[in-house]
Design an enzyme around this catalytic site. Structure first.
Site, PDB file in Angstrom:
ATOM      1  CB  SER A   1      -0.848   0.163   1.282  1.00 29.87           C
ATOM      2  OG  SER A   1      -0.160   0.399   2.499  1.00 29.87           O
ATOM      3  CE  LYS A   2      -1.934   6.455  -3.226  1.00 26.98           C
ATOM      4  NZ  LYS A   2      -3.636   6.589  -2.955  1.00 26.98           N
TER       5      LYS A   2
END
Ligand code: GLU
Length: 464
Positions: free
Chosen positions: A238-239
């Site tokens: 994820s980010k």
């Protein structure tokens, strides 16, 4: 023989991310390798979250990676009537029914099931009521009460789902729109998709989709669910782990061919091979190489892969890409020819084009504007050394040919004359010419800078 058809169906609710690009690549390769067809479908039924901007961004990213499609893009938002005509078929054939239970009532059924320690499900109470359409009524699929949905996953092998895990799921909402499971099945069937290769976050949808296929009498495609991509902490990428959007990697100076070579290794292998060109992949890709375990996204390895493609890249093309980065991130407008001379100096040392642009920036300044590392100036450009630099500059002016070899010979002769070692002048010359103590080879650098720039820099350093 049936034509192999694969698809990539992104939802335009975000940028094309690493996982999506990897799935697209697998589907692209499988279609290309088998002279099949690769279909692009934009799954934009979530009107609130889908945007044209994201659709365009996904198309740009696909184009950048070179994953061109043969058919599409189709837009699910334009196909609502088609999905509904199939819901009607399900109703007509007795595979679906109207349900008048309110969301609260359904929630209560789930609650009751939970209280008994059972799986929360809709209890099927409208199954036999024979209801027709009406406000607030959804259409539910009539899931068989016993049996198993079995399929042979291309990646994971045989998978069986007990139908009791499922309830009579909604296929058409009360507002008349078909739900996602319906849209995907209808599209894949109508588009002739033979192989559904997707992330295993969709594995739970597959049994429901298979039931819909069977109820509509569509031939089943083969399904392959590829494991997720994890961050270095082994959690779903994820980010938090860094850039997830593919186009950010373009901005960071990664080459599309490096991205492809790296992405394909996230879940696919071919012996011990680590680097692949598109031509290699079109020869070597096979579904058998898809692995069962999750892969970890590793920036160092991506960097290593990118270095390889920079080292072996076509110079005019790299120069053009470098120029794009320079003109978008600085005020310099370097000539293509100059960049083509600069690139080979950095191919062995830059991990990204962005890094190359930074390392090469000293080439672009006018002599008067070249930034000098003050510490290096104090250390290396002593008054005595400046005298040497002045004399060297004067001799350079008289050189008939300003190339690497002539420069080397001229400097060697001067060192001999003065009885000093190259080491004593190398760093000072480097500082004078580049402003810093780190650069490609001194003579190559001067050669590429050319006579005028080199002299202007030497004279400026002498007078600093
Ligand atoms: N639109 C879905 C997604 O972006 C893909 C569904 C599928 O591959 O079947 O996750």
């Amino acid at each position: 023989m049936t034509t192999i058809v694969t698809r990539f169906p992104p939802s335009p609710t975000g940028y094309l991310h690493i996982g999506g690009a990897r799935t697209a690549l697998f589907n692209y390769l499988y279609a290309r390798k088998n002279n099949g067809k690769f279909v692009l479908r934009i799954e934009d039924t979530d009107q609130a979250r889908s945007t044209q901007e994201m659709t365009d961004a996904i198309l740009d990213a696909m184009h950048w990676l070179g994953l061109d499609f043969d058919e599409g893009p189709y837009f699910q938002s334009e196909r609502g009537d088609i999905y509904n005509s199939y819901v009607d078929k399900l109703l007509a054939s007795g595979h679906a029914y109207y349900c008048s239970c309110t969301p609260d009532e359904v929630e209560q059924m789930r609650e009751e099931a939970r209280a008994k320690g059972l799986k929360p499900k809709y209890n099927g109470c409208c199954r036999t009521k024979g209801l027709g359409p009406g406000p607030g009524r959804v259409v539910r699929f009539m899931t068989p009460l016993t049996g198993k949905v079995v399929f042979d996953d291309l990646v994971k092998g045989p998978i069986a789902w007990d139908v009791q895990e499922m309830d009579d799921f909604v296929v058409r909402r009360a507002d008349g729109s078909a739900i996602y499971q319906m849209a995907v099945v209808v599209d894949d069937a109508e588009m002739g998709v033979t192989h559904v290769i997707r992330g295993d976050d969709h594995q739970n949808n597959t049994p429901k989709q298979i039931l819909i296929y069977q109820a509509l009498g569509f031939p089943l495609p083969l399904f392959g669910h590829v494991p997720m991509i994890l961050g270095p902490d082994k959690k779903k990428m994820s980010k938090r782990h860094g850039a997830t959007s593919v186009m950010l990697y373009k901005e960071m100076g990664y080459l599309p061919e490096a991205m492809l070579s790296y992405l394909v290794r996230l879940g696919w292998s071919h012996g011990d091979d680590e680097l692949f060109t598109m031509d290699d992949l079109l020869q070597k890709f096979s579904l058998e190489g898809l692995g069962k375990s999750a892969s970890v996204f590793d920036m160092d390895k991506l960097g290593w892969t990118n270095s390889h493609f920079i080292k072996t890249g076509d110079v005019p093309r790299l120069a053009r890409l470098l120029g794009e980065i320079i003109t978008t991130t600085t005020n310099f407008q370097p000539a293509q020819e100059y960049l083509q001379a600069i690139v080979p100096l950095f191919q062995p040392r830059a991990k990204t084009l962005k890094e190359m642009a930074e390392q090469a920036e000293f080439f672009l300044h006018e002599a008067e504007a070249l930034p000098y590392d003050q510490h290096a100036v104090d250390k290396f450009l002593t008054p005595e050394i400046r005298q040497h630099l002045r004399i060297l500059a004067e001799r350079m002016e008289t050189l008939a040919s300003f190339d690497q070899k002539s420069l080397e010979n001229m400097v060697a002769a001067y060192l001999e004359e003065c009885g000093i070692k190259f080491k004593a002048l190398a760093q000072p010359m480097r500082v004078a010419i580049t402003g810093t103590t780190m650069s490609p080879g001194l003579f190559e650098t001067m050669d590429v800078l050319g006579k005028e720039r080199t002299l202007a820099r030497l004279y400026r350093a002498v007078s600093l």
